[in-house]
Design a protein around this motif. Sequence first.
Motif, PDB file in Angstrom:
ATOM      1  N   ASP B  74       5.984  45.909  21.264  1.00  0.00           N
ATOM      2  CA  ASP B  74       4.525  45.818  21.435  1.00  0.00           C
ATOM      3  C   ASP B  74       3.944  47.125  21.997  1.00  0.00           C
ATOM      4  OD1 ASP B  74       4.487  43.289  20.447  1.00  0.00           O
ATOM      5  OD2 ASP B  74       4.651  42.329  22.406  1.00  0.00           O
ATOM      6  N   PRO B 139     -21.333  39.546  10.405  1.00  0.00           N
ATOM      7  CA  PRO B 139     -21.378  39.320   8.958  1.00  0.00           C
ATOM      8  C   PRO B 139     -22.650  38.607   8.495  1.00  0.00           C
ATOM      9  CG  PRO B 139     -19.319  38.557   9.893  1.00  0.00           C
ATOM     10  CD  PRO B 139     -20.200  38.889  11.043  1.00  0.00           C
ATOM     11  N   GLN B 140     -23.229  37.790   9.363  1.00  0.00           N
ATOM     12  CA  GLN B 140     -24.374  37.008   8.891  1.00  0.00           C
ATOM     13  C   GLN B 140     -25.731  37.642   9.194  1.00  0.00           C
ATOM     14  OE1 GLN B 140     -23.662  32.599   9.463  1.00  0.00           O
ATOM     15  NE2 GLN B 140     -21.977  33.497  10.586  1.00  0.00           N
ATOM     16  N   SER B 157     -21.830  38.319   4.003  1.00  0.00           N
ATOM     17  CA  SER B 157     -20.921  37.613   4.914  1.00  0.00           C
ATOM     18  C   SER B 157     -19.508  37.504   4.353  1.00  0.00           C
ATOM     19  CB  SER B 157     -21.471  36.225   5.251  1.00  0.00           C
ATOM     20  OG  SER B 157     -21.567  35.453   4.076  1.00  0.00           O
ATOM     21  N   SER B 160     -15.871  40.911   7.520  1.00  0.00           N
ATOM     22  CA  SER B 160     -16.205  41.066   8.936  1.00  0.00           C
ATOM     23  C   SER B 160     -15.528  42.326   9.462  1.00  0.00           C
ATOM     24  CB  SER B 160     -15.733  39.844   9.718  1.00  0.00           C
ATOM     25  OG  SER B 160     -15.807  40.100  11.093  1.00  0.00           O
ATOM     26  N   ILE B 162     -15.303  43.593  12.418  1.00  0.00           N
ATOM     27  CA  ILE B 162     -14.520  43.505  13.656  1.00  0.00           C
ATOM     28  C   ILE B 162     -13.616  42.279  13.691  1.00  0.00           C
ATOM     29  CG2 ILE B 162     -15.966  44.923  15.139  1.00  0.00           C
ATOM     30  CD1 ILE B 162     -17.439  42.505  16.027  1.00  0.00           C
ATOM     31  N   GLY B 163     -13.631  41.494  12.625  1.00  0.00           N
ATOM     32  CA  GLY B 163     -12.803  40.282  12.617  1.00  0.00           C
ATOM     33  C   GLY B 163     -11.631  40.348  11.673  1.00  0.00           C
ATOM     34  N   VAL B 165      -8.219  42.337  10.203  1.00  0.00           N
ATOM     35  CA  VAL B 165      -7.180  43.296  10.616  1.00  0.00           C
ATOM     36  C   VAL B 165      -7.346  44.657   9.937  1.00  0.00           C
ATOM     37  CG1 VAL B 165      -4.691  43.715  10.529  1.00  0.00           C
ATOM     38  CG2 VAL B 165      -5.546  41.461  11.103  1.00  0.00           C
ATOM     39  N   THR B 248     -14.076  44.843  19.990  1.00  0.00           N
ATOM     40  CA  THR B 248     -13.050  43.932  19.463  1.00  0.00           C
ATOM     41  C   THR B 248     -12.209  43.259  20.544  1.00  0.00           C
ATOM     42  OG1 THR B 248     -11.379  45.666  19.374  1.00  0.00           O
ATOM     43  CG2 THR B 248     -12.771  45.397  17.417  1.00  0.00           C
ATOM     44  N   PRO B 252      -8.642  42.016  16.043  1.00  0.00           N
ATOM     45  CA  PRO B 252      -8.025  40.693  15.908  1.00  0.00           C
ATOM     46  C   PRO B 252      -6.512  40.767  16.137  1.00  0.00           C
ATOM     47  CG  PRO B 252      -8.689  41.558  13.765  1.00  0.00           C
ATOM     48  CD  PRO B 252      -9.200  42.517  14.778  1.00  0.00           C
ATOM     49  N   GLY B 253      -5.990  39.746  16.739  1.00  0.00           N
ATOM     50  CA  GLY B 253      -4.598  39.795  17.175  1.00  0.00           C
ATOM     51  C   GLY B 253      -4.467  40.920  18.182  1.00  0.00           C
ATOM     52  N   SER B 254      -3.599  41.871  17.867  1.00  0.00           N
ATOM     53  CA  SER B 254      -3.456  43.027  18.750  1.00  0.00           C
ATOM     54  C   SER B 254      -3.709  44.309  17.971  1.00  0.00           C
ATOM     55  CB  SER B 254      -2.047  43.055  19.351  1.00  0.00           C
ATOM     56  OG  SER B 254      -1.743  41.803  19.895  1.00  0.00           O
ATOM     57  N   THR B 255      -4.438  44.185  16.876  1.00  0.00           N
ATOM     58  CA  THR B 255      -4.620  45.307  15.961  1.00  0.00           C
ATOM     59  C   THR B 255      -5.262  46.520  16.620  1.00  0.00           C
ATOM     60  OG1 THR B 255      -5.094  43.600  14.352  1.00  0.00           O
ATOM     61  CG2 THR B 255      -5.467  45.861  13.645  1.00  0.00           C
ATOM     62  N   GLU B 257      -5.500  46.937  19.969  1.00  0.00           N
ATOM     63  CA  GLU B 257      -5.143  47.008  21.388  1.00  0.00           C
ATOM     64  C   GLU B 257      -4.572  48.391  21.687  1.00  0.00           C
ATOM     65  OE1 GLU B 257      -3.845  43.507  23.360  1.00  0.00           O
ATOM     66  OE2 GLU B 257      -2.309  44.631  24.419  1.00  0.00           O
ATOM     67  N   ARG B 265      -4.515  45.080  30.946  1.00  0.00           N
ATOM     68  CA  ARG B 265      -4.000  43.704  30.933  1.00  0.00           C
ATOM     69  C   ARG B 265      -2.787  43.573  31.859  1.00  0.00           C
ATOM     70  NH1 ARG B 265      -6.737  41.283  26.650  1.00  0.00           N
ATOM     71  NH2 ARG B 265      -6.552  42.293  24.649  1.00  0.00           N
TER      72      ARG B 265
END
Lengths: 437, 304
Positions: B74, B139-140, B157, B160, B162-163, B165, B248, B252-255, B257, B265
């Motif tokens: 990680d 998106p909307q 839409s 996304s 920032i949503g 990967v 973000t 999303p996930g840890s993309t 990070e 953290r």
Amino acid sequence: MKRRLLLSTAVLGALSAAGTSQAADLTLCWAAWDPANALVELSKEFEAESGHTMSFEFVPWPNFADRMLNELNSGGQLCDLLIGDSQWIGGGAENGHYVKLNDFFEAEGISMDDFAPATVYAYSTWPKGTPNYYALPAMGDANAWFYRRDWFENEEIKAAYKEATGDDLREPQSQTELLQIAQFFQGREIDGQTRYGASIFTERGSEGITMGVTGALYTWGFKYENEPGSYDMEGAVNSPEAVEALEFYKELYETATPPGYSDSYMEQSLDAFKSGQVAMAMNWFAFFPGLYADPNTGGDNIGFFVNPPQNQAGSTLGGQGISVVSYSENRDAALEYIKWFAQPSVQATWWELGGYSAHNSVLNDPGFADSAPFAGDFLEAMNDVQDFWQEPAYAELLLAMQKRVHDYVVADQGTAQEALDKLIEDWTEVFEDEGKL
Amino acid sequence: MATPVKPIRRAKGLSDRAIAWVFVAPSIFLLLAVNIFPLIWTINLSFTDFKANRNRDVEYIGLRNYERILTDSDTWLTMQATAHFLFWTIFFQVLIGFALAFLINKKFRGNDLWTTIIVLPMMLSPAVVGNFWTFLYQPQIGLFNYMVTFFTGGDPSSFSMIGEVALAPWAIVIVDTWMWTPFVMLICLAGLRSIPGSIYEAAECDRASKWRQFWTITIPMVLPFLMLAVLFRGIENFKMFDLVVQLTGGGPGSTTEVTSINLKREAFEKWRTGYASAYAVILFVTVFGLASIYVKALNKVKDR
């Protein structure tokens, strides 16, 4: 004459000093949300009765844990009373942040038998289930659902649902039925606008996606350990049922949520519902009074249901207990507040104002279930609640789950089995560091 | 003739050196207290299992924290995310920043107004910028998706920024480039304006084409400035935190990070203080090492 004047001044000064030493300015810390406003109202009664004044430090949920745990860890004296999350109780007790309340309860005749057992277990005790109390159950809560009753009762929509699925449109009776309904609404045009299925928790930063996912996991029969207290997680955390539940949540996210809801928690769920985007939404019972009172989407337009069962009933526990912070300089006055708050009459008012009392006198009242449209669901949910680890290292355990679950559900990396296997590795490492494995 | 200073020195009994120390000492003390001591203390903690939120004995565990960090996959993923972010932000900022500086350097009407407008984004707080772009990326309701789909056709839409990967790292690169390109532009502009006009005049006399003048005069003379801009942006972006958190949160996930989020953290959410200290030391050594090598190269270019 002069001597008499001096004497009377001295007496007045002494009296005044005595008065100020008795009256304290108590600071109560909590999250900034609807129930906190209700508590401000409720506490006015305490101020009038006790002569103490109350100040409040309310922190928005996304920063609540960071802010308050930093405060406790630094031995800060900001909070005299803290309504802290259930997961903090282990750390609060072991690190000496919270005052142990057993002697006080005994002296004041406050019995934990007067509170719902699930709330006493979750909000008050450490080690879990032992009669060592560090908080008084303050706010019962669980994760549940609400939906657009006006859409569910719309004849055209009902007919379309029947045609599409062969089933009647109703409050979902199982997790799979919930998915089916959510998928039916996904992308559907209602009143000229595109609507979506459900708003669920997917937030990455704090605890959001874990609280959402566990709502599914518990109903599939997820357990943290094979035997309570053993920290033996292999086969429990990554059981076939847990894998299935996690896959279910991913499908719900991918096929039945609004576009871009990859980082949504309480606030985003409420926004999605109130703006008319979704047919259903998950959130904590704490928000339900406010939702019901909403002039646009509340009242007859809204319905509530408990988290649907799958293999078994289960709901994610929310809620908090109220603790006295051990670094407080106003410990006696803070204890006085707890004593006042534990009274059945105060608990009844607490429920009336929008707080969720955990007191049996309120919950067992014959009229309770009908006292609000969501009261019956609340009682039902509290019978089957489960909570996340309440270990002192809960933050490490939580962040590991946030990562593994978000990586799989939202970022589409790996499989559910791999995510849960890795979670066991992470948790094992934490418990090894803690000397528990 | 005696200066008036001497009698004063004699009166106070202080030499020049002593007076210098009196003036410099507070700064040295502050430097030690604020920089050096925490650094030494961090290095010390990095060899322990200390947790700042726990009341328990601290044990020295040698290099275990370092070993865990460097063998954790990680960690390398966050390094990878940081490297991706660093490379592309610097690439775009240098490219666009230099181009803008080149254009602004020409005399034209409204030159000052355009400079002011271009510089505005870097005046904003990263937290505000992050929040602002979060709405743009919605998106909307977000303008960004509408702009993209206006040119490409399709449903706004349907994606996304920032949503997803694949898009989230680019969403951050776009915002950081929007925000910090003006900074690079200003440095390049300073470089361009420092080139004496006589050099170009001489080149004109030698009938050098504009293209040749650009490659043989402009670029070499602006290069040290460009390298300085890369150094500043590189160090800043290695530590990037607020913008990513706002946009973000590492997902999303840890993309997305990046190392700074990961470090935060570990240190202030998981409270693994010893582990986080080792992590900080590794990052410090990395930045310091890379920056030292880079500064040497920069000095060589300057001395050419």
